[in-house]
Design a protein around this motif. Structure first.
Motif, short mmCIF file in Angstrom:
data_model
loop_
_atom_site.label_atom_id
_atom_site.label_comp_id
_atom_site.label_asym_id
_atom_site.label_seq_id
_atom_site.Cartn_x
_atom_site.Cartn_y
_atom_site.Cartn_z
N ALA A 1 83.62 40.80 -55.60
CA ALA A 1 82.70 40.91 -54.47
C ALA A 1 82.80 42.31 -53.90
N LEU A 2 81.68 42.80 -53.39
CA LEU A 2 81.60 44.16 -52.85
C LEU A 2 80.97 44.09 -51.47
N GLU A 3 81.49 44.89 -50.51
CA GLU A 3 80.91 44.92 -49.16
C GLU A 3 80.72 46.37 -48.74
N PHE A 4 79.60 46.67 -48.12
CA PHE A 4 79.35 47.99 -47.53
C PHE A 4 79.40 47.83 -46.02
N GLY A 5 80.33 48.56 -45.39
CA GLY A 5 80.46 48.48 -43.93
C GLY A 5 81.53 47.49 -43.53
N THR A 6 82.77 47.92 -43.63
CA THR A 6 83.92 47.07 -43.30
C THR A 6 84.02 46.82 -41.80
N TYR A 7 83.82 47.90 -41.01
CA TYR A 7 84.00 47.90 -39.56
C TYR A 7 85.43 47.45 -39.26
N VAL A 8 85.65 46.33 -38.53
CA VAL A 8 87.05 45.95 -38.24
C VAL A 8 87.55 44.86 -39.20
N GLY A 9 86.75 44.52 -40.20
CA GLY A 9 87.22 43.61 -41.25
C GLY A 9 86.81 42.16 -41.08
N TYR A 10 85.99 41.85 -40.08
CA TYR A 10 85.60 40.46 -39.80
C TYR A 10 84.92 39.81 -41.00
N SER A 11 83.90 40.46 -41.57
CA SER A 11 83.18 39.83 -42.69
C SER A 11 84.01 39.90 -43.98
N ALA A 12 84.86 40.89 -44.10
CA ALA A 12 85.76 40.96 -45.26
C ALA A 12 86.69 39.74 -45.26
N ILE A 13 87.20 39.37 -44.08
CA ILE A 13 88.06 38.18 -43.96
C ILE A 13 87.24 36.92 -44.23
N ARG A 14 86.01 36.88 -43.71
CA ARG A 14 85.11 35.73 -43.91
C ARG A 14 84.88 35.49 -45.40
N ILE A 15 84.65 36.58 -46.12
CA ILE A 15 84.37 36.49 -47.56
C ILE A 15 85.66 36.15 -48.32
N ALA A 16 86.72 36.93 -48.09
CA ALA A 16 87.94 36.81 -48.89
C ALA A 16 88.61 35.45 -48.72
N ARG A 17 88.48 34.82 -47.58
CA ARG A 17 89.14 33.52 -47.35
C ARG A 17 88.53 32.44 -48.26
N LEU A 18 87.34 32.70 -48.82
CA LEU A 18 86.66 31.72 -49.67
C LEU A 18 86.82 32.03 -51.17
N LEU A 19 87.47 33.15 -51.51
CA LEU A 19 87.55 33.57 -52.91
C LEU A 19 88.60 32.77 -53.68
N LYS A 20 88.31 32.54 -54.98
CA LYS A 20 89.26 31.80 -55.84
C LYS A 20 90.47 32.70 -56.10
N PRO A 21 91.59 32.15 -56.59
CA PRO A 21 92.86 32.91 -56.69
C PRO A 21 92.75 34.31 -57.29
N ASN A 22 92.12 34.50 -58.44
CA ASN A 22 92.14 35.83 -59.07
C ASN A 22 90.96 36.69 -58.67
N ALA A 23 90.15 36.25 -57.72
CA ALA A 23 88.98 37.03 -57.30
C ALA A 23 89.38 38.08 -56.27
N ARG A 24 88.56 39.14 -56.15
CA ARG A 24 88.91 40.16 -55.16
C ARG A 24 87.64 40.75 -54.53
N LEU A 25 87.85 41.32 -53.32
CA LEU A 25 86.78 41.95 -52.56
C LEU A 25 87.10 43.44 -52.41
N LEU A 26 86.10 44.27 -52.75
CA LEU A 26 86.19 45.71 -52.48
C LEU A 26 85.26 45.98 -51.31
#
Ligand SMILES: Nc1ncnc2c1ncn2CCOCCNC(=O)c1cc(-c2ccc(F)cc2)cc(O)c1O
Ligand SMILES: [Mg+2]
Length: 214
Positions: free
Chosen positions: A62-87
């Protein structure tokens, strides 16, 4: 030197959230930003739409543009399967460092890589520097005038595959008219609009999902 709003958000998370519990970090940020100081997180209402699209995509990369303070990164990453990752790509160094600390508190540092820089500079480096072949899910939440050129760049660099899902925030407010015009008229994208509201406000907003058809 006065603290920044983003530093105050970190202070609130550090003091109130349960370490290692992403939900409590999200709740803390939403409570702070709806009761104390507005901030441009995707928020809890549009966050539910984001959750549903991430679950549909079930991305490995998964890829995100605009981290800001990380709110949506946490929203996305908490749903990812074990070997998945977010950049997640953020150009503001202060935001990036605050996001790193908030993501650490959520216990998701292993699943999230924060890349500092401008999206247009980083996208061409994803294959060599970050071993990205195809991207399964992209969340666009950075400068609204960058949504369109960066979508074109992702396609040109060959990161999209049949079924790659893009989700864009702020389609109504602040708005991304050139992106909407491009994506809805492009034959390779199947688009869906999700009406909602601007984070923590009664102002109308929307998200747009675009599935790449190859
Ligand atoms: N890696 C990168 N490459 C390029 N650029 C990058 C980058 N990383 C960051 N940036 C820079 C821009 O980042 C923040 C973009 N987000 C917004 O501007 C935003 C604004 C509002 C808003 C503001 C004021 C109102 F009154 C009402 C609504 C609401 C939202 O939900 C928003 O998302
Ligand atoms: Mg946004």
């Amino acid at each position: 030197m006065d603290q920044s709003k983003e530093q105050r958000i970190l202070n609130s998370v550090s003091y109130n959230a349960v370490k290692g519990d992403p939900e409590s970090v999200l709740d803390c940020i939403d409570n702070y930003c709806s009761q104390k100081e507005w901030a441009m997180n995707v928020g809890d209402e549009k966050g539910v739409i984001l959750d549903k699209v991430v679950e549909e995509a079930d991305p490995t990369i998964a890829l995100e543009f605009g981290t800001y303070v990380g709110y949506s990164a946490i929203r996305i990453a908490r749903l990812l399967k074990p070997n998945a990752r977010l950049l997640t790509i953020e150009f503001n160094p202060e935001f990036a460092s605050i996001a790193r600390e908030i993501i650490e508190i959520a216990g998701l540092s292993e699943k999230i890589t924060i890349i500092e820089g401008h999206s247009q500079d980083i996208i061409p480096q994803l294959r060599e520097k970050y071993q990205v072949d195809k991207v399964d899910f992209v969340f666009l939440d950075h400068w609204k005038e960058r949504y369109c050129p960066d979508t074109i760049l992702l396609e040109e660099c060959g990161y999209l595959r049949k079924g790659s899902i893009l989700l864009a925030d702020n389609i109504v407010y602040p708005g991304a008219p050139d992106f909407i015009k491009y994506i809805r008229s492009h034959k390779s994208f199947d688009c869906t609009n999700y009406p909602s509201h601007l984070e923590y406000m009664k102002v109308e907003d929307a998200m747009e999902k675009a599935v790449y058809m190859g």
